[in-house]
Write an enzyme that holds these catalytic residues in place. Structure first.
Site, short mmCIF file in Angstrom:
data_model
loop_
_atom_site.label_atom_id
_atom_site.label_comp_id
_atom_site.label_asym_id
_atom_site.label_seq_id
_atom_site.Cartn_x
_atom_site.Cartn_y
_atom_site.Cartn_z
N ASN A 1 0.97 -1.38 0.05
CA ASN A 1 -0.10 -0.10 0.02
C ASN A 1 0.83 1.29 0.01
O ASN A 1 1.89 1.40 0.69
CB ASN A 1 -0.99 -0.15 1.27
CG ASN A 1 -0.24 -0.13 2.43
OD1 ASN A 1 0.83 -0.88 2.61
ND2 ASN A 1 -0.96 0.32 3.71
N GLU B 1 0.25 5.26 0.68
CA GLU B 1 -0.69 6.38 1.15
C GLU B 1 -0.21 7.62 0.77
O GLU B 1 0.76 7.83 0.05
CB GLU B 1 -0.74 6.12 2.71
CG GLU B 1 -1.23 4.70 3.33
CD GLU B 1 -1.43 4.81 4.72
OE1 GLU B 1 -1.14 5.59 5.39
OE2 GLU B 1 -1.99 3.72 5.02
N CYS C 1 -4.13 0.58 -2.51
CA CYS C 1 -3.89 -0.58 -1.54
C CYS C 1 -2.84 -1.37 -2.32
O CYS C 1 -2.69 -1.38 -3.50
CB CYS C 1 -5.24 -1.32 -1.55
SG CYS C 1 -6.41 -0.58 -0.60
N GLU D 1 -3.08 -4.59 -2.86
CA GLU D 1 -3.50 -5.67 -3.85
C GLU D 1 -3.52 -4.88 -5.30
O GLU D 1 -3.26 -5.51 -6.41
CB GLU D 1 -5.16 -6.07 -3.80
CG GLU D 1 -5.12 -6.75 -2.31
CD GLU D 1 -5.54 -5.92 -1.05
OE1 GLU D 1 -4.76 -4.88 -1.09
OE2 GLU D 1 -6.20 -6.27 -0.73
N CYS E 1 -10.07 -4.97 0.49
CA CYS E 1 -11.33 -4.06 0.51
C CYS E 1 -12.22 -4.10 -0.40
O CYS E 1 -11.80 -4.73 -1.44
CB CYS E 1 -10.64 -2.73 0.59
SG CYS E 1 -10.32 -1.92 -0.95
N CYS F 1 -10.60 -3.22 -4.06
CA CYS F 1 -9.75 -4.30 -4.39
C CYS F 1 -10.48 -5.55 -4.94
O CYS F 1 -9.96 -6.12 -6.10
CB CYS F 1 -8.74 -4.68 -3.36
SG CYS F 1 -7.35 -3.49 -3.09
N1 THU Z 1 -5.29 -1.41 2.53
C1 THU Z 1 -4.66 -2.32 1.80
O1 THU Z 1 -3.66 -2.10 1.31
N2 THU Z 1 -5.35 -3.52 1.07
C2 THU Z 1 -6.47 -3.46 1.60
O2 THU Z 1 -7.35 -4.32 1.04
C3 THU Z 1 -7.24 -2.92 2.67
C4 THU Z 1 -6.48 -1.78 2.96
C5 THU Z 1 -4.36 -0.44 3.03
C6 THU Z 1 -5.05 1.01 2.58
C7 THU Z 1 -4.42 1.97 3.48
O3 THU Z 1 -3.07 2.30 3.42
C8 THU Z 1 -4.15 1.00 5.05
O4 THU Z 1 -4.44 -0.24 4.47
C9 THU Z 1 -5.44 1.24 6.04
O5 THU Z 1 -6.80 1.47 5.39
#
Ligand code: THU
Length: 138
Positions: free
Chosen positions: A45, A47, A56, A58, A88, A91
């Site tokens: 991920n 941000e 994210c 994935e 999520c 994704c």
């Molecule tokens: N996140 C992912 O990388 N994948 C997911 O399927 C759920 C959330 C990340 C996004 C964000 O950077 C952190 O987790 C918290 O939401």
């Protein structure tokens, strides 16, 4: 739980997770996609100060596969988080664009692989390309 190269994919997902840019949530995620050709492509991920610009793990992994191959022919993926999280919804929708309903998703934490589910377990009714036109021409 015995997909080919599973332990290797798990190790790579853990490794890429360390590289996650998660300065706002502190929640690092790593993903490894095992392609049908045996190649393993990873993503973490990333941000952003404008939170909604976060991508994210994935999706970053899937988009890397597309950038490299122009398609995403994959056998399964491994997702590593701190808390045995599900992918999520966004994704899952992106996965449904490229993967079949019975595509295996392994969820894991830093210690071990905790379970295997299928894409359809997480998202049984994705929005599909066929929905875009009545005759499915898209
Ligand atoms: N996140 C992912 O990388 N994948 C997911 O399927 C759920 C959330 C990340 C996004 C964000 O950077 C952190 O987790 C918290 O939401």
């Amino acid at each position: 739980m015995n997909d080919r190269n599973l332990n290797k994919a798990y190790d790579l997902a853990k490794e890429v997770r360390e590289k996650a840019y998660a300065r706002y949530s502190g929640y690092k995620v790593g993903c490894a996609i095992v392609l049908n050709n045996g190649e393993i492509v990873t993503g973490c991920n990333v941000e952003n100060a404008s939170y909604g610009a976060t991508v994210c793990a994935e999706r970053n992994a899937i988009f890397s596969v597309i950038a490299k191959h122009g398609s995403c022919e994959a056998a399964y993926l491994v997702l590593v988080t701190k808390t045995e999280a599900s992918p999520c919804g966004m994704c899952l929708q992106v996965m449904s664009e490229f993967f079949p309903a019975d595509f295996p998703i392994y969820v894991a934490d830093e210690k071990k692989i905790l379970g295997k589910k299928l894409l359809k377990d997480f998202l049984p009714l994705p929005f599909q390309k066929e929905n875009l036109s009545k005759h499915g021409s898209h």
